[in-house]
Scaffold this motif. Structure first.
Motif, PDB file in Angstrom:
ATOM      1  N   VAL A 134     -34.834 -19.153  15.323  1.00 10.06           N
ATOM      2  CA  VAL A 134     -35.922 -18.267  14.898  1.00 10.06           C
ATOM      3  C   VAL A 134     -37.230 -19.047  14.805  1.00 10.06           C
ATOM      4  CG1 VAL A 134     -36.772 -16.841  13.001  1.00 10.06           C
ATOM      5  CG2 VAL A 134     -34.376 -16.684  13.694  1.00 10.06           C
ATOM      6  N   ALA A 135     -37.136 -20.296  14.356  1.00 10.24           N
ATOM      7  CA  ALA A 135     -38.348 -21.110  14.201  1.00 10.24           C
ATOM      8  C   ALA A 135     -39.028 -21.396  15.536  1.00 10.24           C
ATOM      9  CB  ALA A 135     -38.001 -22.426  13.499  1.00 10.24           C
ATOM     10  N   ILE A 136     -38.256 -21.482  16.618  1.00  9.49           N
ATOM     11  CA  ILE A 136     -38.872 -21.746  17.928  1.00  9.49           C
ATOM     12  C   ILE A 136     -39.158 -20.452  18.686  1.00  9.49           C
ATOM     13  CG2 ILE A 136     -37.771 -23.995  18.112  1.00  9.49           C
ATOM     14  CD1 ILE A 136     -35.758 -22.810  20.023  1.00  9.49           C
ATOM     15  N   GLY A 137     -38.980 -19.301  18.009  1.00  7.47           N
ATOM     16  CA  GLY A 137     -39.400 -18.033  18.582  1.00  7.47           C
ATOM     17  C   GLY A 137     -38.358 -17.280  19.380  1.00  7.47           C
ATOM     18  N   LEU A 138     -37.082 -17.646  19.249  1.00  5.23           N
ATOM     19  CA  LEU A 138     -36.035 -16.917  19.968  1.00  5.23           C
ATOM     20  C   LEU A 138     -35.703 -15.621  19.240  1.00  5.23           C
ATOM     21  CD1 LEU A 138     -33.510 -19.732  21.004  1.00  5.23           C
ATOM     22  CD2 LEU A 138     -35.345 -18.706  22.358  1.00  5.23           C
ATOM     23  N   SER A 139     -35.435 -14.579  20.010  1.00  8.72           N
ATOM     24  CA  SER A 139     -35.017 -13.308  19.425  1.00  8.72           C
ATOM     25  C   SER A 139     -33.548 -13.411  19.002  1.00  8.72           C
ATOM     26  CB  SER A 139     -35.181 -12.187  20.450  1.00  8.72           C
ATOM     27  OG  SER A 139     -34.285 -12.377  21.539  1.00  8.72           O
TER      28      SER A 139
END
Length: 315
Positions: A200-205
């Motif tokens: 989540v921190a690296i922007g993955l759904s």
């Protein structure tokens, strides 16, 4: 006496005692097999060439025909097993990912939406999660023989007429698909939660987190359980006899009806199943070792990763 971490290493006297007990136990087992198995079968003529000839004697007039029929059963068994294994893995993987995604939706992972949409998604996810869990528990709780029977009898009632092979494959897929889904789901949920937070921190759904991060690790971790389930699929193809599918066991029953040698035929069929299942297990273990070796190799530093040493600076 030297001591190990978990137990005392046996000394010479203990090793001799263990050897004597092992020899006595082996003799007892052999004696029991001789008196309880061999002698009763020998008295009833079960080792006669008349009964074993069609299976082991190439000069027997029935030998070629019997093995042609057995080979037909083996081919049909392997075809049904291959189709059921592939379809079970596909359906199980999709269902496992779906259950994880529905849990994410029900757990309010869509906080970026407006409040009404978020509540709607949470409610929809919770409802579908309950529905999929009910389906999993029902099909996992039903005996696979009943599932196969209902598929073969129920589909024609709705105007769906298929070859007997596909009734067997669908029945096996329904049962083993939900079992594989639960294996993968438990593997994904058993991973450290920090991996989800990092994703989540690296922007993955949530979907990308499941398919790119969790699912590949779950496959590696749960591979022994998956192997066991694939062996079960192969063995369960023998249940095709209830819908008259000509797999190995059904062919064996036909041979027994003509030659009246059930012990001999079932013994040969059992050996064939053991060999095929053992080969499948060894193949899966080889794949598992290759994956583990590849993962270790990927973690090793390459020559380009090692900083060159300045000889002048070291002086």
């Amino acid at each position: 006496m030297s001591t190990s971490v978990l137990y005392d290493v046996p000394g010479p006297r203990q090793r001799r005692l263990t050897l004597i007990i092992s020899i006595v136990a082996a003799i007892a087992v052999l004696a029991g097999a001789y008196y309880l198995v061999y002698l009763p079968l020998d008295e009833k003529g079960q080792f006669s060439l008349d009964l074993w000839g069609p299976l082991v004697d190439p000069s027997n007039e029935n030998f070629t025909l019997v093995w042609q029929r057995i080979w037909v059963g083996i081919e049909n068994t392997l075809i049904a097993a291959a189709l059921a294994i592939v379809s079970s893995l596909v359906i199980g993987t999709l269902l496992g990912v779906l259950r994880i995604q529905l849990k994410s939706i029900a757990g309010n992972r869509y906080a970026g939406f407006s409040s009404p949409v978020a509540y709607l998604l949470r409610g929809l996810g919770a409802g579908l999660a309950v529905l999929t869990r009910i389906c999993v528990e029902v099909f996992r709780g039903l005996p696979v023989v009943i599932t196969i029977f209902f598929v073969a009898r129920g589909f024609p009632e709705f105007g769906i007429t298929l070859d007997t092979l596909w009734y067997l494959v669908i029945g096996l897929t329904i049962y083993n698909g939900v079992v594989i889904a639960e294996i993968l789901r438990s593997g994904m949920e058993g991973l450290p939660f920090g991996q989800r937070e990092a994703a989540v921190a690296i922007g993955l759904s949530p979907f990308q987190t499941t398919t790119l991060i969790l699912l590949p690790q779950a496959f590696r971790i749960m591979l022994p359980a998956l192997i066991s389930q694939l062996v079960v699929v192969l063995k369960d193809t023998s249940l095709g006899f209830i819908i008259s599918y000509e797999e190995t066991l059904n062919i064996g029953k036909q041979i027994i009806g003509v030659l009246s040698n059930p012990i001999q035929v079932y013994f040969v069929i059992a050996v064939l199943f053991i060999l095929v299942n053992y080969s499948l297990s060894k193949l899966a273990q080889y794949v598992q070792k290759r994956l583990a070796r590849g993962r270790k190799t990927a973690n090793l530093p390459t020559a380009a990763d090692v900083a060159p040493v300045d000889a002048g600076a070291a002086v």
